[in-house]
Every structure is written in C-alpha cells, then in structure tokens.
Design an enzyme around this catalytic site. Structure first.
Site, PDB file in Angstrom:
ATOM      1  CG  HIS A 242     -23.178   5.893  44.767  1.00 53.66           C
ATOM      2  ND1 HIS A 242     -24.380   7.211  45.360  1.00 53.66           N
ATOM      3  CD2 HIS A 242     -22.304   5.684  45.614  1.00 53.66           C
ATOM      4  CE1 HIS A 242     -22.760   7.586  45.669  1.00 53.66           C
ATOM      5  NE2 HIS A 242     -22.523   7.168  46.332  1.00 53.66           N
ATOM      6  NE  ARG A 263     -25.775  10.043  50.115  1.00 57.25           N
ATOM      7  CZ  ARG A 263     -25.799   8.606  50.469  1.00 57.25           C
ATOM      8  NH1 ARG A 263     -26.876   8.198  51.673  1.00 57.25           N
ATOM      9  NH2 ARG A 263     -24.977   7.173  50.181  1.00 57.25           N
TER      10      ARG A 263
END
Lengths: 578, 263
Positions: A242, A263
């Site tokens: 990740h 994000r």
C-alpha cells in the site's frame, strides 16, 4: 491430547470466517460449526481494520461489466476471471445482507449528493471507473465486524478464541483432510480437531516485511499449513504494498495504512524535494494511479535518494481544506494526531507498506482446494485480484467468498462422513510444535523475525531481481534450519514467545514460496516488479505460476496460461458513464 | 511532556502462576522513544526483559479493542496511550476491573459479552426490512438516527464496563457497552425488536441503576457517551409506557367524539 469432533472447522475469525459460520449454520442449523480464532473473534484479523470500504455495484449508472473490468485491469489480466465475476455479482447482495439482516449501517448521501438523500453513499477509490466504495466514515471495518460478532454471539457456533491452527491432519492415505491440530494458546495445550470439512480463512502473510500494515497476530498460517499438506498454490509472487503506510519511528503504528480515499479525494504525494513525483511515473492518473504503481514509484524515489529524512515520502492533503479533511477522514486525522502529526494541515511522512497477498491457495468457483474436504476463502485464496488488488475489493472478497464457502460446505456435508486421521501426522506435528519449549538454548525467535523483515523488504519486496531472489532463497533455507532450533521459555499458558516462534516458522515457509514464484516470473506485472525484466510481457506471461509439493516433498514450480474466459487484455473498457 | 527519551519504571501486575503465589507488581525499567505507547513498552519489556509477560493486541491502531488495560489508574487502549502523557517516573499497568484474568494483562472478556447479550445486541430485522430486496433509503443524522449515529462506532473494548462502579456492584446490570448498543437498536427503524429490548433495559436492574457518574463517557477511547445513551433510553422507555397508558384513553375519546382513527 484433547480431542473434539465437529462438522465444519473454520480456521480464522475475520470477515471470511465469521460469514462462513453464519451462512453454514443458516443453511443447516443442525451443523456443528467450530470457529478457531488466533485473537478474539471478529476483533482480530484485518476485516476489522478496514478503513476505506467495500466495492459494490449499487448505483444504476454503474454496472457489473465496469466493476469486473476495473478488477481484471487492475489485476493486469492474470485474475481468475470467473472468481472476479463472482465477486462483482455477489458483492451487492452481501451489502443488502449486511444492512438488512445484520444491521450494518453504511453512510448515506446527504441532500447535497449526486443521488437522492438517504441512498447509500459511494466514494471514489483509485483504479476505479466509477465511485462505488460503500463505507462507514473512514473506519468501515468496525461497523461490519462488530455487527457480525453480535450475530455470531446469538448463534450456536463453538468459538475457540486464542486458538491457532498448527497443521492440517490428513487421512492415513494422505488424500483427504481429516481435521487440524490446534494450539489452545491460553492453556498452552494442543487440541486435535477432527472435522468433516475444513475452511482456511486466516488471512495473509504481509507481516513478514519490515514495514507492514496487517494486524500483528497474522503470520500466513493458513497458506503455510495448506502448503505442508500438499495443497496447490497460485501466484505467490503477487504481494501488494500500500502506498501510504504511516512512518512513526519505532512506534508499532509504523506501517499502518492511511487510507486510499486521501488520494482519491485529491491528496498529493511529494518527495523529499517537495516535488509531485507521480508526474514522472503516471502523468495521467498521478496520485490516483493504482496501488502497485504508486508504491513502486515512491520506493524508487526513496531509493534514488529523493526521499524524506526517514526514508519516506510526504502525503499532503492540506490544500483540500482542513475542515473538509477533518470531516471526511476523522479516523485518519485522529490516528495522525495520536503520534503528533496534523494531517489536515501539514504533510505527513509515509512509506509503502506490505499490505495484502493476492497469491495463495488455488481455489475453484466453489472455494475448493485440490485437497478433498479443504476449502479456502478470503486472503488465503488466490485468483480474485490477479497481480494487484483494488482498494475496496478486499473486504468485499472476504464477505462474498466467506458467505459462499459457508453455503457450499453446508451442501457438501450432506454426504460426507468423518474421515480417519493419520496417527503419524498427529505425533510428528505435536512433537515439532512443542519442541521449542523443551530446548534450554537455541535460536531467538525475535532476532529471526527481524532478519526476515529486512531480507524480504530488500530482496523479495517492491523491486526484485533474479540474483537477489536466488540469494534470498539460499538465505531462507538457512533461516528455516535456524527456525527449527528456536528455544523459548517453558511456560505454556499464553506464551507470546512460543507464538512468535511458530509465527516466524510459517512466515519463513511462505517467504521462500514467494521468492521462488517471483524468480520464476521473468517479467513485471502489477505488484510484481523485476528490475532485470522491467516490462510486462503479454506474449509469454499471461500465465499463472503454480507451486506444489510432489509426493517426496520436492517443490514443483509450473506455469499455465490464464483462462481469459470473459475479456482479453486488448479489449477496450466499457464506456464510462458521464 | 517530552518527545525526548527518558527513563521510566513500568510496574506491571503479574498474575498468579500457582494458587500459592498471589498476583503482584513487578518493575521494569524502560527508556522511552518519541511517541512510544504503552503497547510499544509492553512489547519491548516482553522481548528484552521478561519473555513470560503476557498481554493482548491485534490491530495496534485503536480499532480492534483488545489491548485495553488500566494505566496509572485510568482505563485506556495500550496502543493509544502515549507515554508523553505522563510526567511521573512510574507507569503502573494492570488488567481491567471486574474480569477474571487469563494471564497478566490479558483478561477473559466473556463476562462482559454475557452482559452485552442481555440486551439482545444483535439486529433483528423487522418484517419489511427482512423482505426488502435492496438497502433502505434512510436519511442519516435525521429523525431517530440523530440518536443512533453519534452512538455508533463502539469497539467492544470493555473500557466503559471496567470504569463503571455499578458493573462492579451489580452482576445483573448490563453496563454501558450494552446499554449504548441498546439505544442504537431501539432507534433503528429497520429493527423489529424495539419493544422487547426496551422491556429488557427498563427493568429494575436496567437503565435506572446508572448513577450518571460519567466514568464511561470520560474513558471511552472512541469518544462515545454511554451516559447520554442511557439517559435517552430512559426517555424512550418512559415515552413507550406513557403511550401505552394514553392510547386506550385516546381511543375512548375518539369513540365518544366520533373522530376518525389515525392511519
């Protein structure tokens, strides 16, 4: 050794395990179901830790085709397309079940949303052509697992908490599973659990890496047990990192995930020089690129000396407005605050963090392994996600395939007896598992675990090459020998040192398999990146890598072409709605 | 309050190993590092000083709710309790109150979940909910959900139960964790067991036993307020009783005046 008999033995008490227990008992209330959990039921494991959410096609403007296409495109087309199709088709049904049967309540659109007020809200996640992630704030796993725990407590399921699976027990002929040897960690005693069917749902082995996200008790137990029992594994080289694991020094918080939605909502990633480096790697999607691309880009920035002071990069969401960040991501803001960072206002230091294993036990559409009586669901299995898992598809997989396994096994058990258990296996496993207690001196479990973390991070991690992988295989062989000589303190009840010894033995086993598969795949695809073969090679490598032990114990590595049963890599995506 | 490393002494309540040996505090010197949590310290002590030390944890990010302990007299999640909060040279750690100990800092949580089960904490779908083919359209934060939404997010860590004096005194009191859950269910319009649950929490050992001391609210690591939930539950219970009394009177009144029955 204490012994128990049960119809269905479920090893693992996260999302997949609990869903399987609920579905199996629902399908046949007379079944005797035993749920084995390494920690506390529905509280340990990673479904509990889900922050972002659960992908499901609910909005009429979305479609199964779009979700399916996103999933196999994200997986770089080595997914088992039939498993991916099951995920996409069953995910919305399970959302209805979670809400209307078990009482979960996911966030709704407000009056300002793009849909009617009160309809389930879906948020954007990276790599998806439609906003389809269902969530409860930014701590979705608590809502799902707490509601499932309540349902489980109301049903007649035997819960063995703080018990771990040590090894599967086969029939004397070795061709069927007959149960498992468990360790009652509280008492420090072994238990023989004889079962008519076994479901493996323990979660993955990302914890082997120096920086890792999963819950701390996970150690690849399910895949390691299955491997030792001769089960066929697939795509073990596919380990996801990740992009935004928190860096908090020596604190155990290091490696924990700051969720993808940051994000998705428009957060920036900047290197040590303040530059938005994603422009160099994926100029179109930038920070919204898939996890594999973003993680590798960060790793390369750090390796090139452009990282932050602590070998990380910066996530910056301050331009989204402090109030908006605090309102949308309260859990993330609080977590950062707890270690002294103000996420809403200043950049926070992050690193790629080992997160999820796409590879694992090869299952068919009925969750069956190649071993009669043995099933797998969730992260222990392989095929759904291919070379890279999309955010929001992990919890969906655990819930969908856990439920499916429960239904299928209940039917399977209508005409299956209780197999005989091999006495030799039981003796050998019991001896090996307890040997560390009787050694007065030997190897140190924690030192081995540290070494494994460094080795896998450097040589079996985000950027790999053939020479480093082969060296890792040699080192792991030596570490395996050391791991069989670990000595621990002899107190049996809740002996954490003994658990650490068993954990590192399993992790070394799995690390070796990952290195071997990674050495075999001479191309780069999804989360698997080889600096000596940096390009994707669809000509030669639209294939899955299989691992299996032959009858004398030698490791066989083979590859087979992916069955492109629904879409081809060249096929254009369905048109994204406006 | 300091981010610098400093020396502290951890005093940890170690459980009895044999019936002859009583539980006792043992001391361990710890050099802190920046942002070190109690959980970090326990890991360090276990590895470097005493490998027989036992404690419990899974997620280490405040979500699993399994590392609850009492630090310097106050309940908290070990992973969320930073040492910079304490100025003194001693940090005392012991297991939660009102529970049998499995070993050292790991408790047997079952008695708390038995109390939890006393309010039927599991969702029981109403007939229309169970039959609905899709999720229901429900406005968040409005109507009855105004009571539900702020009370959600409990992680079953047991901290509120440990902090509650009534839980210690009265084995039949369901406790804050259970009553907070009951409030969210009786106000969930999808649930079909409202009346039964109100009856369960309204008896003589239920909501009326709470002294509103707010220990649970002060200690909840998720910032929930079981105290407020219990207060609201009392109102729900009284409201229900009143409407049960008032309904027949209204019916008689309607019959006398010829007014139509409500839809």
């Amino acid at each position: 050794m204490n012994e128990l008999q049960t119809d269905l033995l479920i090893i693992g008490g996260g999302g997949a395990g609990v869903m399987a227990a609920l579905h199996a008992t629902e399908a046949n209330p007379d079944l005797d179901v035993t749920l084995v959990v390494k920690g506390l039921v529905a509280q340990s494991g990673c479904t509990r830790m889900v922050q972002g959410g659960y992908n499901a096609v609910i909005d009429p403007r979305d479609s199964f085709d779009l979700h399916f296409h996103d999933t196999v495109k994200g997986g770089e087309y080595v997914n088992d397309q039939e498993l991916a199709w099951i995920l996409v088709n069953e995910a919305p049904k399970r959302i209805v079940e979670l809400e209307n049967r078990y009482g979960c309540f996911f966030d709704r659109y407000s009056s300002q949303g793009s849909r009617a007020e009160g309809v389930i809200h879906q948020k954007p996640f990276a790599g998806q052509s439609f906003d389809r992630t269902v969530h409860r704030g930014d701590l979705t796993g608590i809502e799902i697992m707490t509601r499932l725990k309540e349902q489980l407590l109301a049903r007649d399921v035997r819960r063995l908490e703080e018990h771990r699976g040590i090894d599967l027990v086969l029939t004397p002929r070795g061709d069927e599973v007959a149960g498992a040897i468990l360790l009652d960690m509280r008492r420090g005693e072994l238990v023989l659990a004889r079962a008519r069917a076994v479901l493996i749902a323990t979660g993955g082995s990302a914890t082997m890496y120096k920086i890792a996200a999963p819950s701390l008790e996970k150690s690849g137990d399910g895949v390691a047990m299955a491997w030792r029992a001769g089960v066929r594994l697939m795509d073990m080289e596919m380990m996801q990192f990740h992009p935004t694991g928190l860096l908090a020094g020596k604190s155990r918080l290091t490696g924990s995930v700051l969720e993808e939605g940051l994000r998705g909502a428009g957060g920036y990633l900047k290197n040590g020089e303040g530059e938005r480096y994603m422009a160099r790697y994926d100029p179109q999607r930038l920070e919204r690129s898939t996890r594999d691309v973003v993680s590798r880009s960060s790793f390369m920035e750090i390796s090139a000396g452009r990282g932050s002071a602590n070998d990380g990069v910066w996530i910056d969401v301050s331009h989204l407005g402090a109030e908006s960040v605090e309102q949308k991501f309260p859990g993330m803001v609080e977590r950062c605050r707890s270690v002294g960072f103000d996420l809403a206002r200043v950049p926070v230091e992050v690193s790629p963090t080992a997160h999820f294993h796409m590879g694992g036990i090869r299952i068919d559409a009925e969750c069956r392994s190649n071993l009669e009586g043995l099933f797998a669901a969730g992260e222990d299995s392989s095929g759904v996600h291919g070379a890279n898992r999309l955010g929001g598809n992990g919890v969906a997989e655990s819930i969908v395939f856990g439920a499916r396994a429960g239904d299928i096994i209940a039917r399977y058990l209508t005409d299956r007896g209780l197999p005989d258990a091999s006495v030799e296996t039981i003796k050998r496993v019991a001896h090996d598992a307890q040997a560390p207690l009787s050694r007065t001196s030997g190897e140190d479990a924690y030192a081995l675990r540290d070494r494994l973390g460094e080795l896998t991070w450097k040589q079996v991690g985000l950027v790999r090459d053939g020479a480093a992988l082969r060296d890792a295989i040699v080192q792991l062989e030596e570490m395996r020998a050391r791991a069989s000589e670990i000595a621990v303190n002899p107190n049996r009840p809740l002996n954490l040192e003994w658990q650490a010894a068993l954990d590192v033995q399993n992790l070394i086993e799995v690390a070796d398999l990952i290195a071997r598969a990674a050495n075999t795949r001479e191309e780069s695809r999804g989360s698997h990146y080889r600096s000596d073969f940096p390009n994707i090679d669809n000509e030669n490598w639209l294939r899955n890598v299989y691992l299996m032990r032959n009858p004398v114990g030698a490791i066989q590595v083979t590859t087979e072409p992916v069955k492109l049963s629904r879409v081809q890599p060249a096929q254009p995506a369905p048109v994204t709605p406006g | 309050m300091s981010l610098e490393s400093r020396a502290v002494t951890f005093r940890i309540l170690r459980s009895a190993t044999t019936p002859a040996v009583k539980a006792e505090y043992r001391s361990y010197p710890v050099h802190t590092f920046p942002r070190m949590s109690v959980l970090d310290a326990l890991f360090q002590i276990q590895r470097e000083q005493d490998r027989t030390l036992a404690f419990r944890c899974s997620c280490r990010i405040g979500m699993c709710g399994t590392c609850a302990v009492i630090v310097n007299g106050r309940e908290g999640l070990a992973c969320q309790t930073l040492l910079e909060r304490f100025d003194g040279e001693e940090v005392t750690v012991r297991p939660l109150n009102h529970l049998p100990v499995v070993k050292d800092l790991a408790m047997d949580m079952e008695p708390f979940f038995e109390r939890y089960k006393a309010v039927r904490p599991h969702f029981v779908p109403g007939t229309s909910t169970a039959a609905a083919p899709e999720t229901l359209v429900i406005e968040q934060g409005k109507g009855k959900r105004r009571w539900v939404d702020p009370a959600m997010g409990c992680i079953n860590c047991g901290i509120c139960m440990s902090s509650c004096s009534e839980v210690g005194l009265n084995a039949s009191f369901p406790g804050p964790m259970a009553l907070n859950r009951a409030l969210t269910l009786v106000n969930d319009e999808r649930d079909g067991a409202r009346a039964e649950r109100l009856e369960l929490v309204g008896d003589e050992n239920g909501v009326w036993k709470c002294h509103q001391m707010m220990s649970c609210t002060a200690s909840c690591p998720r910032h929930l307020s079981p105290t407020r939930a219990i207060r609201q539950l009392r109102q729900e219970f009284v409201g229900e009783q009143q409407s049960a009394l008032v309904a027949p009177i209204k019916w008689v009144a309607r019959k006398l005046t010829g007014a139509p029955d409500p839809a």
